[in-house]
Scaffold this active site. Structure first.
Site, PDB file in Angstrom:
ATOM      1  N   GLU A   1      66.127  62.706   8.087  1.00  0.00           N
ATOM      2  CA  GLU A   1      65.332  63.335   9.150  1.00  0.00           C
ATOM      3  C   GLU A   1      65.783  64.764   9.447  1.00  0.00           C
ATOM      4  O   GLU A   1      66.016  65.135  10.603  1.00  0.00           O
ATOM      5  CB  GLU A   1      65.367  62.454  10.400  1.00  0.00           C
ATOM      6  CG  GLU A   1      64.834  61.045  10.116  1.00  0.00           C
ATOM      7  CD  GLU A   1      64.923  60.066  11.271  1.00  0.00           C
ATOM      8  OE1 GLU A   1      64.680  58.855  11.032  1.00  0.00           O
ATOM      9  OE2 GLU A   1      65.235  60.493  12.400  1.00  0.00           O
TER      10      GLU A   1
ATOM     11  N   ASN B   1      65.481  61.536   3.176  1.00  0.00           N
ATOM     12  CA  ASN B   1      64.712  60.440   3.751  1.00  0.00           C
ATOM     13  C   ASN B   1      64.115  60.845   5.101  1.00  0.00           C
ATOM     14  O   ASN B   1      64.802  61.470   5.904  1.00  0.00           O
ATOM     15  CB  ASN B   1      65.679  59.250   3.943  1.00  0.00           C
ATOM     16  CG  ASN B   1      65.025  57.968   4.385  1.00  0.00           C
ATOM     17  OD1 ASN B   1      64.089  57.496   3.746  1.00  0.00           O
ATOM     18  ND2 ASN B   1      65.502  57.404   5.483  1.00  0.00           N
TER      19      ASN B   1
ATOM     20  N   HIS C   1      57.260  54.068   8.866  1.00  0.00           N
ATOM     21  CA  HIS C   1      57.080  53.455  10.195  1.00  0.00           C
ATOM     22  C   HIS C   1      55.653  53.764  10.652  1.00  0.00           C
ATOM     23  O   HIS C   1      55.380  54.875  11.114  1.00  0.00           O
ATOM     24  CB  HIS C   1      58.100  54.012  11.190  1.00  0.00           C
ATOM     25  CG  HIS C   1      59.508  53.639  10.861  1.00  0.00           C
ATOM     26  ND1 HIS C   1      59.967  52.340  10.929  1.00  0.00           N
ATOM     27  CD2 HIS C   1      60.567  54.397  10.467  1.00  0.00           C
ATOM     28  CE1 HIS C   1      61.243  52.314  10.603  1.00  0.00           C
ATOM     29  NE2 HIS C   1      61.639  53.543  10.300  1.00  0.00           N
TER      30      HIS C   1
ATOM     31  N   GLU D   1      61.817  52.166   4.944  1.00  0.00           N
ATOM     32  CA  GLU D   1      61.959  51.552   6.277  1.00  0.00           C
ATOM     33  C   GLU D   1      60.600  51.078   6.797  1.00  0.00           C
ATOM     34  O   GLU D   1      60.251  51.313   7.955  1.00  0.00           O
ATOM     35  CB  GLU D   1      62.547  52.566   7.265  1.00  0.00           C
ATOM     36  CG  GLU D   1      63.860  53.203   6.852  1.00  0.00           C
ATOM     37  CD  GLU D   1      64.446  54.145   7.886  1.00  0.00           C
ATOM     38  OE1 GLU D   1      65.314  54.937   7.504  1.00  0.00           O
ATOM     39  OE2 GLU D   1      64.023  54.077   9.068  1.00  0.00           O
TER      40      GLU D   1
ATOM     41  N   ASP E   1      57.554  49.387   8.398  1.00  0.00           N
ATOM     42  CA  ASP E   1      57.060  48.416   9.369  1.00  0.00           C
ATOM     43  C   ASP E   1      55.775  48.981   9.945  1.00  0.00           C
ATOM     44  O   ASP E   1      55.540  50.193   9.900  1.00  0.00           O
ATOM     45  CB  ASP E   1      58.100  48.054  10.451  1.00  0.00           C
ATOM     46  CG  ASP E   1      58.704  49.254  11.177  1.00  0.00           C
ATOM     47  OD1 ASP E   1      59.798  49.106  11.730  1.00  0.00           O
ATOM     48  OD2 ASP E   1      58.062  50.332  11.191  1.00  0.00           O
TER      49      ASP E   1
HETATM   50  O1  G3I Z   1      76.608  49.321  18.725  1.00  0.00           O
HETATM   51  C1  G3I Z   1      76.283  49.527  20.078  1.00  0.00           C
HETATM   52  C2  G3I Z   1      77.001  48.505  20.918  1.00  0.00           C
HETATM   53  O2  G3I Z   1      78.400  48.749  20.853  1.00  0.00           O
HETATM   54  C3  G3I Z   1      76.517  48.604  22.356  1.00  0.00           C
HETATM   55  O3  G3I Z   1      77.117  47.553  23.115  1.00  0.00           O
HETATM   56  C4  G3I Z   1      74.990  48.426  22.355  1.00  0.00           C
HETATM   57  C5  G3I Z   1      74.440  48.501  23.765  1.00  0.00           C
HETATM   58  O4  G3I Z   1      73.899  49.710  24.054  1.00  0.00           O
HETATM   59  O5  G3I Z   1      74.376  49.470  21.566  1.00  0.00           O
HETATM   60  C6  G3I Z   1      74.756  49.359  20.220  1.00  0.00           C
HETATM   61  O6  G3I Z   1      74.173  50.396  19.560  1.00  0.00           O
HETATM   62  C7  G3I Z   1      72.773  50.218  19.293  1.00  0.00           C
HETATM   63  C8  G3I Z   1      72.599  50.222  17.766  1.00  0.00           C
HETATM   64  O7  G3I Z   1      71.193  50.246  17.440  1.00  0.00           O
HETATM   65  C9  G3I Z   1      73.237  49.031  17.114  1.00  0.00           C
HETATM   66  O8  G3I Z   1      72.642  47.878  17.548  1.00  0.00           O
HETATM   67  C10 G3I Z   1      72.054  51.418  19.885  1.00  0.00           C
HETATM   68  O9  G3I Z   1      72.103  51.299  21.307  1.00  0.00           O
HETATM   69  C11 G3I Z   1      70.581  51.417  19.428  1.00  0.00           C
HETATM   70  O10 G3I Z   1      69.949  52.632  19.851  1.00  0.00           O
HETATM   71  C12 G3I Z   1      70.541  51.396  17.897  1.00  0.00           C
HETATM   72  O11 G3I Z   1      69.181  51.358  17.532  1.00  0.00           O
HETATM   73  C13 G3I Z   1      68.979  51.668  16.156  1.00  0.00           C
HETATM   74  C14 G3I Z   1      68.287  53.030  16.037  1.00  0.00           C
HETATM   75  O12 G3I Z   1      68.024  53.305  14.631  1.00  0.00           O
HETATM   76  C15 G3I Z   1      69.116  54.158  16.586  1.00  0.00           C
HETATM   77  O13 G3I Z   1      68.420  55.332  16.484  1.00  0.00           O
HETATM   78  C16 G3I Z   1      68.052  50.604  15.573  1.00  0.00           C
HETATM   79  O14 G3I Z   1      68.703  49.330  15.599  1.00  0.00           O
HETATM   80  C17 G3I Z   1      67.665  50.949  14.132  1.00  0.00           C
HETATM   81  O15 G3I Z   1      66.668  50.069  13.672  1.00  0.00           O
HETATM   82  C18 G3I Z   1      67.111  52.377  14.081  1.00  0.00           C
HETATM   83  O16 G3I Z   1      66.860  52.724  12.725  1.00  0.00           O
HETATM   84  C19 G3I Z   1      66.331  54.021  12.465  1.00  0.00           C
HETATM   85  C20 G3I Z   1      66.845  54.452  11.110  1.00  0.00           C
HETATM   86  O17 G3I Z   1      68.237  54.428  11.084  1.00  0.00           O
HETATM   87  C21 G3I Z   1      66.325  55.827  10.764  1.00  0.00           C
HETATM   88  N1  G3I Z   1      64.878  55.892  10.879  1.00  0.00           N
HETATM   89  C22 G3I Z   1      64.277  55.384  12.088  1.00  0.00           C
HETATM   90  C23 G3I Z   1      64.812  53.983  12.391  1.00  0.00           C
HETATM   91  C24 G3I Z   1      64.171  53.467  13.664  1.00  0.00           C
HETATM   92  O18 G3I Z   1      64.552  54.244  14.760  1.00  0.00           O
END
Ligand code: G3I
Length: 377
Positions: free
Chosen positions: A188, A229, A265, A294, A296
């Site tokens: 990105e 990507n 997406h 990715e 969906d």
């Molecule tokens: O790991 C922490 C944990 O320690 C904490 O207790 C918890 C509570 O806030 O948060 C956890 O982190 C979360 C992380 O996922 C792991 O679960 C973050 O808050 C949450 O924002 C994060 O979301 C991920 C997101 O990227 C972040 O931008 C999504 O699961 C994931 O599907 C998403 O994936 C991205 C790709 O990497 C790039 N392209 C877009 C895609 C969708 O946004």
């Protein structure tokens, strides 16, 4: 190696016919199909292929096409949900860490690396004969706070930031050396106005940081295919054009970039750009391989039959583009069940973006992907 083109083309054209009938949404330029009467397999053959599909998993069906079918993996779900784990192993021959290979997860405390969860995924993949996509070495999100705070306070200056980035890439790509077939090296880096994204990387290191991360990643793991990507680059648009120009320049500068990753997406409420194949083909003409990384297709809740079939068409459009292309080597969904999805947490009132419902029941989208793979193989 992918199956011979013509066969795949005709079979996929048939899938177009099928999907057209199923959803009523125009999936492809119909004229193309009509132009070669008699080359499309008869209805009997189609039904035979569809019932064959029913008995096979996606990875079994994909194997015959040479294209890898993958999913993002939520490590918490993998550890705690046996049904989820069974589906990851049986349906997919490629896996991507949804979060555990990102900088904030790998180095929450400066100098202390946490490879545990990521190593578990690599071991799981090995045990199940799956390939691993690395995601992601450089991104502007999910960076450790010690890094972003340090830059913001000025404690970490540009020279140190560059050194930290270089070290991160050598440490992470080096740790997984030989275990990753595709790395999302830069994620990105162009924004939705088709400009280089204004991140700490651009601000502190200048536009040259993109070439640097590819050179470092290649030194750290010479065998991995190195990808750039992004999202909203699946069809022909200004953002995809900006990536085309960037990649062309990187190739001209002999930067070791090997692949273009289209996240995929999508949302049924936005419709779908039917020109994904033309987009894929132009990047392949630059000498790159391509992948959908990715995928969906979300919808505004509640679901209904029209949205679910439109969703199936969204998945099919991207999958057919990959199968019809010459060097589209993997098609990864960003999660496969509505039970575990990032969508509702980010897009309020939207969801149901995946192939299986929250009870792992097959949705029309799963059927469409399965049948398209069956017809292509
Ligand atoms: O790991 C922490 C944990 O320690 C904490 O207790 C918890 C509570 O806030 O948060 C956890 O982190 C979360 C992380 O996922 C792991 O679960 C973050 O808050 C949450 O924002 C994060 O979301 C991920 C997101 O990227 C972040 O931008 C999504 O699961 C994931 O599907 C998403 O994936 C991205 C790709 O990497 C790039 N392209 C877009 C895609 C969708 O946004």
């Amino acid at each position: 190696m992918k199956v011979t083109r013509v066969v795949a083309g005709a079979a996929v054209a048939a899938a177009v016919l099928v999907s057209l009938n199923a959803t009523g949404a125009p999936a492809a330029p119909a004229g193309k199909v009509a132009a070669v009467p008699g080359s499309v397999p008869g209805a009997a053959a189609l039904t035979a292929q569809q019932s064959a599909a029913d008995s096979k998993t996606l990875r079994e069906l994909a194997k015959r096409t040479g294209m890898k079918i993958g999913t993002a993996v939520d490590m918490g779900a993998l550890a705690n949900d046996a049904t989820y784990k069974q589906h990851v192993a049986s349906e997919f021959n490629s896996v991507t860490a949804e979060n555990v290979m990102k900088w904030s997860e790998l180095e929450p405390t400066r100098g202390t690396l946490n490879f545990g969860p990521a190593d578990e995924l690599v071991a799981f993949a090995k045990a199940n004969g799956q390939s691993v996509r690395g995601h992601t070495l450089l991104w502007h999100n999910q960076l450790p706070t010690w890094l972003t705070d340090g830059v913001a306070s000025g404690d970490i200056d540009s020279a140190e930031l560059r050194q930290l980035l270089r070290q991160h890439i050598f440490t992470v790509a080096g740790h997984f050396r030989g275990k990753i077939y595709q790395w999302d090296v830069a994620n990105e880096v162009i924004d939705d106005n088709a400009q280089l994204r204004n991140t700490i990387w651009l601000q502190k290191l200048g536009p040259g940081y993109i070439a640097d991360v590819f050179r470092w990643a290649h030194q750290a793991d010479p065998k991995a295919k190195l990808y750039i990507n992004d999202y909203n680059v699946e069809g022909l648009n200004a953002k995809a054009d900006a990536y085309y120009a960037l990649v062309k320049q990187l190739k001209a500068d002999r930067v070791p970039i090997h692949g273009f990753g289209m996240q995929g997406h999508l949302g049924v409420q936005y419709g779908f750009d039917g020109r994904a194949l033309a987009n894929v083909q132009r990047f392949e003409a630059l000498g790159l391989e391509t992948s959908f990384t990715e995928v969906d297709v979300r919808m505004i809740m509640p679901t209904d039959n029209t949205k679910l079939h439109a969703q199936a068409n969204g998945y099919s459009i991207l999958l057919r583009a990959c199968l019809l292309a010459k060097r589209c080597v993997s098609f990864t969904v960003w999660g496969f069940t509505d039970k575990y999805s990032w969508v509702p947490g980010v897009f309020e009132g939207e969801g149901a973006a995946n192939l299986l419902d929250e009870n792992f029941g097959q949705k029309p989208a799963y059927q469409a992907v399965s049948q398209t793979l069956a017809l292509a193989g």
